[in-house]
Motif scaffolding. Structure first.
Motif, PDB file in Angstrom:
ATOM      1  N   VAL A 115       0.857  -1.183   0.000  1.00  0.00           N
ATOM      2  CA  VAL A 115       0.000   0.000   0.000  1.00  0.00           C
ATOM      3  C   VAL A 115       0.892   1.230   0.000  1.00  0.00           C
ATOM      4  CG1 VAL A 115      -1.792   1.268   1.250  1.00  0.00           C
ATOM      5  CG2 VAL A 115      -1.776  -1.245   1.292  1.00  0.00           C
ATOM      6  N   ASP A 116       0.714   2.086  -1.000  1.00  0.00           N
ATOM      7  CA  ASP A 116       1.532   3.293  -1.140  1.00  0.00           C
ATOM      8  C   ASP A 116       0.620   4.517  -1.180  1.00  0.00           C
ATOM      9  OD1 ASP A 116       4.526   4.088  -2.010  1.00  0.00           O
ATOM     10  OD2 ASP A 116       3.091   5.378  -3.049  1.00  0.00           O
ATOM     11  N   LEU A 117       0.893   5.496  -0.335  1.00  0.00           N
ATOM     12  CA  LEU A 117       0.062   6.695  -0.286  1.00  0.00           C
ATOM     13  C   LEU A 117       0.291   7.557  -1.525  1.00  0.00           C
ATOM     14  CD1 LEU A 117       0.117   5.670   2.689  1.00  0.00           C
ATOM     15  CD2 LEU A 117      -0.077   8.056   3.386  1.00  0.00           C
ATOM     16  N   ASP A 118      -0.805   8.023  -2.117  1.00  0.00           N
ATOM     17  CA  ASP A 118      -0.712   8.883  -3.292  1.00  0.00           C
ATOM     18  C   ASP A 118      -0.433  10.325  -2.857  1.00  0.00           C
ATOM     19  OD1 ASP A 118      -1.375   6.734  -4.967  1.00  0.00           O
ATOM     20  OD2 ASP A 118      -3.525   7.117  -4.729  1.00  0.00           O
ATOM     21  N   ASN A 119       0.529  10.950  -3.534  1.00  0.00           N
ATOM     22  CA  ASN A 119       0.806  12.384  -3.342  1.00  0.00           C
ATOM     23  C   ASN A 119       1.094  12.728  -1.879  1.00  0.00           C
ATOM     24  OD1 ASN A 119       0.122  12.768  -6.149  1.00  0.00           O
ATOM     25  ND2 ASN A 119      -2.037  12.717  -5.542  1.00  0.00           N
ATOM     26  N   PHE A 120       1.835  11.863  -1.207  1.00  0.00           N
ATOM     27  CA  PHE A 120       2.118  12.114   0.205  1.00  0.00           C
ATOM     28  C   PHE A 120       2.997  13.343   0.392  1.00  0.00           C
ATOM     29  CE2 PHE A 120       4.640  11.192   4.101  1.00  0.00           C
ATOM     30  CZ  PHE A 120       3.603  11.269   5.016  1.00  0.00           C
ATOM     31  N   LYS A 121       3.916  13.583  -0.524  1.00  0.00           N
ATOM     32  CA  LYS A 121       4.783  14.761  -0.422  1.00  0.00           C
ATOM     33  C   LYS A 121       3.951  16.046  -0.437  1.00  0.00           C
ATOM     34  CE  LYS A 121       8.859  16.919  -2.521  1.00  0.00           C
ATOM     35  NZ  LYS A 121       8.293  18.273  -2.524  1.00  0.00           N
ATOM     36  N   GLN A 122       2.906  16.040  -1.234  1.00  0.00           N
ATOM     37  CA  GLN A 122       2.036  17.219  -1.307  1.00  0.00           C
ATOM     38  C   GLN A 122       1.350  17.474   0.036  1.00  0.00           C
ATOM     39  OE1 GLN A 122      -0.873  17.061  -4.453  1.00  0.00           O
ATOM     40  NE2 GLN A 122      -2.091  18.721  -3.552  1.00  0.00           N
ATOM     41  N   ILE A 123       0.936  16.406   0.713  1.00  0.00           N
ATOM     42  CA  ILE A 123       0.314  16.558   2.035  1.00  0.00           C
ATOM     43  C   ILE A 123       1.309  17.155   3.012  1.00  0.00           C
ATOM     44  CG2 ILE A 123      -0.640  15.291   4.003  1.00  0.00           C
ATOM     45  CD1 ILE A 123      -1.914  13.358   2.006  1.00  0.00           C
ATOM     46  N   ASN A 124       2.546  16.659   3.000  1.00  0.00           N
ATOM     47  CA  ASN A 124       3.579  17.216   3.877  1.00  0.00           C
ATOM     48  C   ASN A 124       3.850  18.675   3.579  1.00  0.00           C
ATOM     49  OD1 ASN A 124       4.390  15.292   5.782  1.00  0.00           O
ATOM     50  ND2 ASN A 124       5.675  14.210   4.322  1.00  0.00           N
ATOM     51  N   ASP A 125       3.967  18.994   2.280  1.00  0.00           N
ATOM     52  CA  ASP A 125       4.307  20.362   1.884  1.00  0.00           C
ATOM     53  C   ASP A 125       3.183  21.342   2.183  1.00  0.00           C
ATOM     54  OD1 ASP A 125       6.716  19.399   0.994  1.00  0.00           O
ATOM     55  OD2 ASP A 125       6.170  19.376  -1.125  1.00  0.00           O
ATOM     56  N   SER A 126       1.940  20.930   1.961  1.00  0.00           N
ATOM     57  CA  SER A 126       0.800  21.845   2.088  1.00  0.00           C
ATOM     58  C   SER A 126       0.280  21.956   3.521  1.00  0.00           C
ATOM     59  CB  SER A 126      -0.349  21.390   1.177  1.00  0.00           C
ATOM     60  OG  SER A 126       0.052  21.375  -0.179  1.00  0.00           O
ATOM     61  N   PHE A 127       0.360  20.864   4.282  1.00  0.00           N
ATOM     62  CA  PHE A 127      -0.278  20.852   5.600  1.00  0.00           C
ATOM     63  C   PHE A 127       0.707  20.638   6.750  1.00  0.00           C
ATOM     64  CE2 PHE A 127      -3.239  19.283   2.386  1.00  0.00           C
ATOM     65  CZ  PHE A 127      -4.291  20.187   2.522  1.00  0.00           C
ATOM     66  N   GLY A 128       1.972  20.414   6.417  1.00  0.00           N
ATOM     67  CA  GLY A 128       2.989  20.264   7.461  1.00  0.00           C
ATOM     68  C   GLY A 128       3.286  18.815   7.793  1.00  0.00           C
ATOM     69  N   HIS A 129       4.462  18.602   8.376  1.00  0.00           N
ATOM     70  CA  HIS A 129       4.902  17.232   8.663  1.00  0.00           C
ATOM     71  C   HIS A 129       4.098  16.597   9.791  1.00  0.00           C
ATOM     72  CE1 HIS A 129       8.357  16.985   5.939  1.00  0.00           C
ATOM     73  NE2 HIS A 129       8.553  18.271   6.192  1.00  0.00           N
ATOM     74  N   ALA A 130       3.567  17.420  10.687  1.00  0.00           N
ATOM     75  CA  ALA A 130       2.715  16.855  11.739  1.00  0.00           C
ATOM     76  C   ALA A 130       1.469  16.217  11.129  1.00  0.00           C
ATOM     77  CB  ALA A 130       2.323  17.930  12.743  1.00  0.00           C
ATOM     78  N   ALA A 131       0.904  16.888  10.110  1.00  0.00           N
ATOM     79  CA  ALA A 131      -0.245  16.326   9.402  1.00  0.00           C
ATOM     80  C   ALA A 131       0.153  15.057   8.660  1.00  0.00           C
ATOM     81  CB  ALA A 131      -0.818  17.350   8.429  1.00  0.00           C
TER      82      ALA A 131
END
Length: 319
Positions: free
Chosen positions: A178-194
């Motif tokens: 299982v691989d998360l889609d666009n995980f880098k975007q989540i980190n960049d847009s909402f922060g590493h805590a998110a």
């Protein structure tokens, strides 16, 4: 603060004895403090030892028909799925040779019948405490610290163990990546805590999808997880993937003042019938190849590779 009674999980004890009266005697001593099950022959004992949830301790007689306690203990210690369970012999055999043989085949303690109530209670409590401590130390070495699921090392060892077991019993095994889609975007847009919270949510969903002692969910690194389903029915593969996909889709969106994002995953599954000519890593490679197809196919989907024997691959794609 009081802990709700239903939240307390009692340690589990399996009593193995072919005499009902002896089982009832031990049950009267430990039955109130522990969750107790029993078996009156070696076959039932071995089966119960492998079922989830497994016993935390086995109290075992030696003299039994067909397969005695020494033989059963040796079998349990030779099987990787049960070798960690501590065994206390409770037997009328009291010679030095009998006791020495018990320790030689793998027991951790030896009590002579008729058992004394306080001695049995203390020895059971001591062995359960030691077992809990040992398992906690092992868990630290094999656990991903963020998500609390297994790490890559544990995954590799479990896959090798379950592959060998499936070869022996002619059972199918499945590996799901299982691989998360666009995980880098989540980190960049909402922060590493998110991002960390996202990984924890996914791990919790995947953990809820495993039900057998041989099953495992592991974080392989970054935003990739892998699962092992031992003795897996191939016809259930589509339903299993769809269920996980639907559960992940219900994880709340990530939002801030400017944007929001859904969490989706790409998955690849292999289902194989292991044999002596194939290798456990074949299942991982097939699942990884199926995952690559999912990523190339637009993400938020899954592919299932079903080799009914090594090298005979059938690939299916699902959105």
């Amino acid at each position: 603060m009081d802990i709700p009674q239903e939240a307390v999980v009692k340690p589990r004890i399996l009593i193995v004895d072919d005499e009902a009266a002896h089982i009832m005697t031990i049950l009267s001593i430990v039955g109130k403090e522990y969750e107790v099950s029993f078996a009156m022959n070696a076959n039932d004992a071995f089966r119960l030892s492998q079922q989830y949830p497994q016993p935390d301790l086995i109290l075992m007689d030696i003299t039994m028909p067909e397969c005695d306690g020494y033989q059963l203990c040796a079998m349990l210690k030779a099987d990787q799925q049960t070798q960690h369970i501590p065994i206390i012999f409770v037997s009328a055999n009291e010679s030095e040779e009998d006791i020495a043989k018990g320790f030689n085949v793998g027991c951790v303690d030896y009590l002579v019948k008729p058992v004394r109530q306080q001695e049995l209670k203390v020895r059971v409590a001591t062995r359960l405490a030691l077992h809990k401590h040992t398992r906690s130390l092992e868990q630290l070495a094999y656990q991903d610290p963020l998500t609390q699921v297994a790490n890559r090392r544990k995954f590799t060892e479990t896959l090798q163990r379950e592959w060998s077991r499936c070869v022996r019993y002619h059972q199918p095994i499945a590996v799901l990546i299982v691989d998360l889609d666009n995980f880098k975007q989540i980190n960049d847009s909402f922060g590493h805590a998110a991002g960390d919270h996202c990984l924890e949510n996914v791990a919790e969903v995947l953990r809820s999808s495993i039900h057998r002692p041989g099953d495992l969910v592991a974080r392989m690194g970054g935003d990739e997880f892998a699962l092992i389903f031992s003795d897996f029915e191939p016809s259930a593969s589509n339903k299993k993937c769809r269920t996980i996909q639907d559960m992940i889709a219900r994880i709340p969106k990530f939002k801030n003042s400017d944007e929001s994002a859904d969490l989706t995953v790409s998955m690849g599954m292999s289902v194989m019938y292991p044999d002596t000519k194939s290798d456990a890593l074949d299942a991982l490679r097939e699942a990884d190849s199926a995952l690559y197809k999912s990523k190339q196919g637009g993400k938020n989907c899954y592919h299932i590779s079903k080799p009914y024997c090594a090298g005979e691959t059938k690939l299916a794609h699902f959105k």
